[in-house]
Design a protein around this motif. Structure first.
Motif, PDB file in Angstrom:
ATOM      1  N   ALA A 119      -8.856  25.776  37.806  1.00 32.80           N
ATOM      2  CA  ALA A 119      -7.728  27.073  38.105  1.00 32.80           C
ATOM      3  C   ALA A 119      -8.834  28.321  38.100  1.00 32.80           C
ATOM      4  CB  ALA A 119      -6.782  27.037  36.848  1.00 32.80           C
TER       5      ALA A 119
ATOM      6  N   VAL B 126      -0.432  29.285  40.074  1.00 35.32           N
ATOM      7  CA  VAL B 126      -1.905  28.872  39.752  1.00 35.32           C
ATOM      8  C   VAL B 126      -2.633  28.717  41.023  1.00 35.32           C
ATOM      9  CG1 VAL B 126      -3.391  27.292  38.618  1.00 35.32           C
ATOM     10  CG2 VAL B 126      -0.905  27.483  37.866  1.00 35.32           C
TER      11      VAL B 126
ATOM     12  N   LEU C 173      -4.502  33.133  37.499  1.00 39.17           N
ATOM     13  CA  LEU C 173      -3.214  32.837  37.104  1.00 39.17           C
ATOM     14  C   LEU C 173      -2.173  34.229  37.422  1.00 39.17           C
ATOM     15  CD1 LEU C 173      -3.777  31.101  33.735  1.00 39.17           C
ATOM     16  CD2 LEU C 173      -3.501  30.093  35.970  1.00 39.17           C
TER      17      LEU C 173
ATOM     18  N   LEU D 118       2.786  25.824  32.096  1.00 37.18           N
ATOM     19  CA  LEU D 118       1.177  25.540  32.177  1.00 37.18           C
ATOM     20  C   LEU D 118       0.703  25.193  31.086  1.00 37.18           C
ATOM     21  CD1 LEU D 118      -1.310  25.621  33.993  1.00 37.18           C
ATOM     22  CD2 LEU D 118      -1.455  28.212  33.602  1.00 37.18           C
TER      23      LEU D 118
ATOM     24  N   VAL E 119       1.004  30.539  28.771  1.00 38.77           N
ATOM     25  CA  VAL E 119       0.361  29.428  28.814  1.00 38.77           C
ATOM     26  C   VAL E 119       0.791  28.602  27.541  1.00 38.77           C
ATOM     27  CG1 VAL E 119      -1.181  30.078  30.407  1.00 38.77           C
ATOM     28  CG2 VAL E 119      -1.565  30.179  27.954  1.00 38.77           C
TER      29      VAL E 119
END
Length: 337
Positions: free
Chosen positions: A206, A220, A209, A233, A122
């Motif tokens: 969200a 997601v 993940l 992301l 991320v």
């Protein structure tokens, strides 16, 4: 008098500069994690959009600070504080005495504890290092998901869109800029932004993940059960103030370091400004607020000002062709009709 400033962002640098100007006989030392000096964090979206070079982001290099009389220590951070004897220890293993200590460590980007977040890659956009890492991935991907419909989230999404990336913005609330705009204003903003090619998912969050369809992609899952597979992301979900090492040495902290209107912490001769500081339960998280606080502290410690009262800051969204002031006026006009 020896004054140490822990943090070289906008608040710390401005405080150090003003203190040296107001108290030229004082020794002012500045410690900061970054090696490059002060840079324009509010222009990081412009940097990833290719509108400004890395060199142009730098506002005050370590050499420039030294030319101003500030004893800059780039790449060296304050790790522990001993308020009883007024010393501190840095990441270089060195101990320094101080008469006044200014904490200006700023804040970190907040990544929500979404299930599976530790198993995927991320991104955030808080530092120059974040931006460089993001740029490298943007060169390899064609689509992105931005979690967060606040100012920075929208600016980051727009910057990636300008690079030709297909971007979906996800916001937990049912409108964009929920802290700045009401529903009518946000609806106008959504219409304008949607015309730029940006996509939006509002009122969802969200929840899971997972690894996506290929090595770097992320799957997601959202609170409504829908799923997106994305190459990048980015979380833009707010900040968390850096309270280390203040909390460990007994300074009162809440969500940030608690200070009064003179930026005084709960311990004598220790002050805090910027994103790591909390006044009347509030931390602004704004570049201009950090500058104002650093400037005010420089005057307060020099006896040129009694205290600080924050002005009201008007939000500004740096997306081409969109002015929040005009949107608010349009919403007001529609409400009267």
């Amino acid at each position: 008098m020896k004054i140490i400033v822990a943090g070289g962002g906008q608040a710390g640098y401005t405080a150090a500069k003003k203190l040296k100007l107001n108290l030229p006989e004082s020794e002012v030392l500045l410690f900061d994690a970054d090696n490059c000096g002060l840079y324009a964090k509010m222009r990081l979206p412009d940097y990833i959009a290719g509108k400004v070079t890395r060199e142009k982001l730098i506002l005050a290099s370590p050499d420039a600070m030294k030319a101003q009389g500030i004893d800059a220590h780039p790449g060296e951070t304050v790790e522990s504080i001993d308020p009883a004897v007024k010393t501190l220890r840095t990441s270089a293993g060195k101990t320094y005495p101080w008469d006044k200590l200014v904490l200006a460590g700023g804040a970190d980007a907040f990544v929500p504890p979404v299930k599976g977040v530790e198993n995927v890659e991320v991104f955030t956009l808080r530092t120059l290092g974040d931006a460089d890492r993001l740029l490298a991935r943007m060169a390899e991907e064609k689509d992105a998901v931005v979690i967060g419909g606040g100012l920075l989230g929208l600016e980051a999404a727009w910057a990636m869109r300008e690079r030709g990336i297909d971007v979906t913005v996800v916001e937990f609330m049912n409108r964009l800029l929920p802290r700045q705009l009401n529903e009518a204003q946000s609806a106008i903003l959504l219409e304008k932004l949607s015309s730029t090619g940006l996509r939006f998912r509002l009122g969802v969050s969200a929840t899971l993940l997972e690894k996506g369809a290929s090595a770097h992609r992320v799957k997601v899952t959202f609170s409504d059960g829908s799923v997106l597979d994305t190459g990048l992301l980015l979380f833009s979900a707010g900040i968390r103030s850096r309270i280390h090492p203040a909390a460990e040495c007994g300074i009162k902290v809440n969500k940030a370091i608690v200070v009064d209107h003179r930026f005084q912490t709960s311990l004598p001769d220790i002050y805090a400004v910027g994103d790591c500081a909390e006044i009347d339960g509030r931390t602004w998280g704004l570049w201009v607020a950090a500058k104002d606080q650093g400037d005010a502290l420089g005057d307060i410690l020099a006896g040129k000002r009694d205290s600080f009262e924050s002005p009201v800051y008007t939000p500004n969204l740096k997306v081409s062709g969109i002015q929040l002031k005009e949107i608010c006026q349009a919403a007001a006009t529609e409400a009267r009709q």
